[in-house]
Design a protein around this motif. Sequence first.
Motif, mmCIF file in Angstrom:
data_model
loop_
_atom_site.group_PDB
_atom_site.id
_atom_site.type_symbol
_atom_site.label_atom_id
_atom_site.label_comp_id
_atom_site.label_asym_id
_atom_site.label_seq_id
_atom_site.Cartn_x
_atom_site.Cartn_y
_atom_site.Cartn_z
ATOM 1 N N ASP A 61 -107.997 -13.155 7.145
ATOM 2 C CA ASP A 61 -109.367 -12.962 7.594
ATOM 3 C C ASP A 61 -109.489 -12.676 9.084
ATOM 4 N N HIS A 62 -108.408 -12.845 9.828
ATOM 5 C CA HIS A 62 -108.508 -12.642 11.274
ATOM 6 C C HIS A 62 -108.665 -11.151 11.575
ATOM 7 N N PRO A 63 -109.699 -10.775 12.326
ATOM 8 C CA PRO A 63 -109.968 -9.347 12.560
ATOM 9 C C PRO A 63 -109.162 -8.736 13.696
ATOM 10 N N GLY A 64 -108.630 -9.562 14.589
ATOM 11 C CA GLY A 64 -107.941 -9.049 15.769
ATOM 12 C C GLY A 64 -106.441 -9.027 15.601
ATOM 13 N N PRO A 65 -105.728 -8.806 16.702
ATOM 14 C CA PRO A 65 -104.265 -8.774 16.645
ATOM 15 C C PRO A 65 -103.680 -10.152 16.336
ATOM 16 N N ILE A 66 -102.530 -10.139 15.682
ATOM 17 C CA ILE A 66 -101.806 -11.374 15.366
ATOM 18 C C ILE A 66 -100.466 -11.323 16.084
ATOM 19 N N VAL A 67 -100.201 -12.345 16.891
ATOM 20 C CA VAL A 67 -98.944 -12.435 17.631
ATOM 21 C C VAL A 67 -98.046 -13.416 16.893
ATOM 22 N N VAL A 68 -96.918 -12.926 16.391
ATOM 23 C CA VAL A 68 -96.001 -13.747 15.607
ATOM 24 C C VAL A 68 -94.854 -14.178 16.514
ATOM 25 N N LEU A 69 -94.656 -15.494 16.614
ATOM 26 C CA LEU A 69 -93.710 -16.061 17.569
ATOM 27 C C LEU A 69 -92.774 -17.051 16.889
ATOM 28 N N SER A 70 -91.633 -17.299 17.533
ATOM 29 C CA SER A 70 -90.739 -18.352 17.097
ATOM 30 C C SER A 70 -90.106 -18.994 18.324
ATOM 31 N N HIS A 71 -88.980 -19.677 18.118
ATOM 32 C CA HIS A 71 -88.395 -20.466 19.202
ATOM 33 C C HIS A 71 -87.419 -19.657 20.042
ATOM 34 N N GLU A 72 -87.088 -20.194 21.199
ATOM 35 C CA GLU A 72 -86.085 -19.609 22.076
ATOM 36 C C GLU A 72 -84.739 -19.592 21.363
ATOM 37 N N ASN A 73 -83.840 -18.708 21.819
ATOM 38 C CA ASN A 73 -82.530 -18.562 21.174
ATOM 39 C C ASN A 73 -82.679 -18.477 19.657
ATOM 40 N N PRO A 74 -83.383 -17.472 19.158
ATOM 41 C CA PRO A 74 -83.694 -17.419 17.724
ATOM 42 C C PRO A 74 -82.451 -17.350 16.852
ATOM 43 N N ASP A 75 -82.513 -18.061 15.736
ATOM 44 C CA ASP A 75 -81.455 -18.026 14.741
ATOM 45 C C ASP A 75 -81.917 -17.149 13.578
ATOM 46 N N GLY A 76 -81.160 -17.164 12.487
ATOM 47 C CA GLY A 76 -81.507 -16.321 11.358
ATOM 48 C C GLY A 76 -82.833 -16.682 10.726
#
Length: 338
Positions: A24-39
């Motif tokens: 339902d969100h009409p604007g941009p979605i920023v998808v994030l995770s943790h530092e030093n990303p793993d699989g």
Amino acid sequence: MIGMNGAAPTYAQEVAAVAAKLRDHPGPIVVLSHENPDGDALGSVLGLARALRRLGKTVLAPMDVPRYLRFLPGPGELGEPLAEWPEGALAAVLDVDNNDPARVAGADLATFAGEVVNVDHHGTNRRRAAALLVDPAQPATAMMVADLVDALGVPWSEEIATPLMLGLNTDTGSFRFSSVTPATFESAARLLAHGARLGWINEQLGQNPRTYYLLLREVLGTLEFGHGGRVVLARVDEAMLERAGASWEDVESYSGLLRNAEGADLAVIAKDYGDRVKLSLRSRGNVSAQNIAVALGGGGHVPAAGASVPLPYSEMRTQLDAAIGAELARADALAAGG
């Protein structure tokens, strides 16, 4: 979060709430995770970002991918860290407790004034977000994102299923860890049915650059067995990296390698930066890597955790040995029924 009847929401209700917030969100979605990303971090971010784009959403996914995982994202799928938040953005934080902005990479969550949704399987999650999907019983965040994809009603494809299989495969140690349940195999079967390329993933993950072996020679020279052989520890510093022509990301897989030492209940890789030390911990049996990490100001899962200690290596070792000793004593008491 508390449901309308005063009870905690069920897993299915959390899935539905997060899916509704994203849909339902009409604007941009920023998808994030943790530092030093793993699989699991990369797979969860790519899987969700691809699904949301199929819905026509504007998605930003800033992530610095380590070399050993660069086989998966396509050109332009992931971006550089955000200098500022886009107007009207929603933040989707995956595989990390969103209450720890210092661990979220790609954007400064501490300056974000918008809503956050959080999908995570860490037991240390404080469950504070506009919508939450948090379940420490799940072996991988990617498995939860797969349920989100179903709830979003996005048509499945190999492009969505493969990164989620990467996350499920890596966070379960290729389905070897005790966190694996019958539901894990059911989820893996669904992803395979949707076209996930498990064999290709394993082939890519099994390839190591020359610097991996040159640095391994350096690392093995620091190897220590302590606490009666129950703890195996190795240290890495900048001089070792320079001699091997390697980088810090080459170090990531060594903790899992050391964990295979016979009789070892705990494996520790210490990244020595001089004024601070970053620890990667892997445990088995009753020994909790998480307990040791938390005692040192870090966090993670019971079999896999980490901490960053703002002390020189020699001073850090005193604290580390004390935390390990306390955890081994606790595990022994538990095994003895005390």
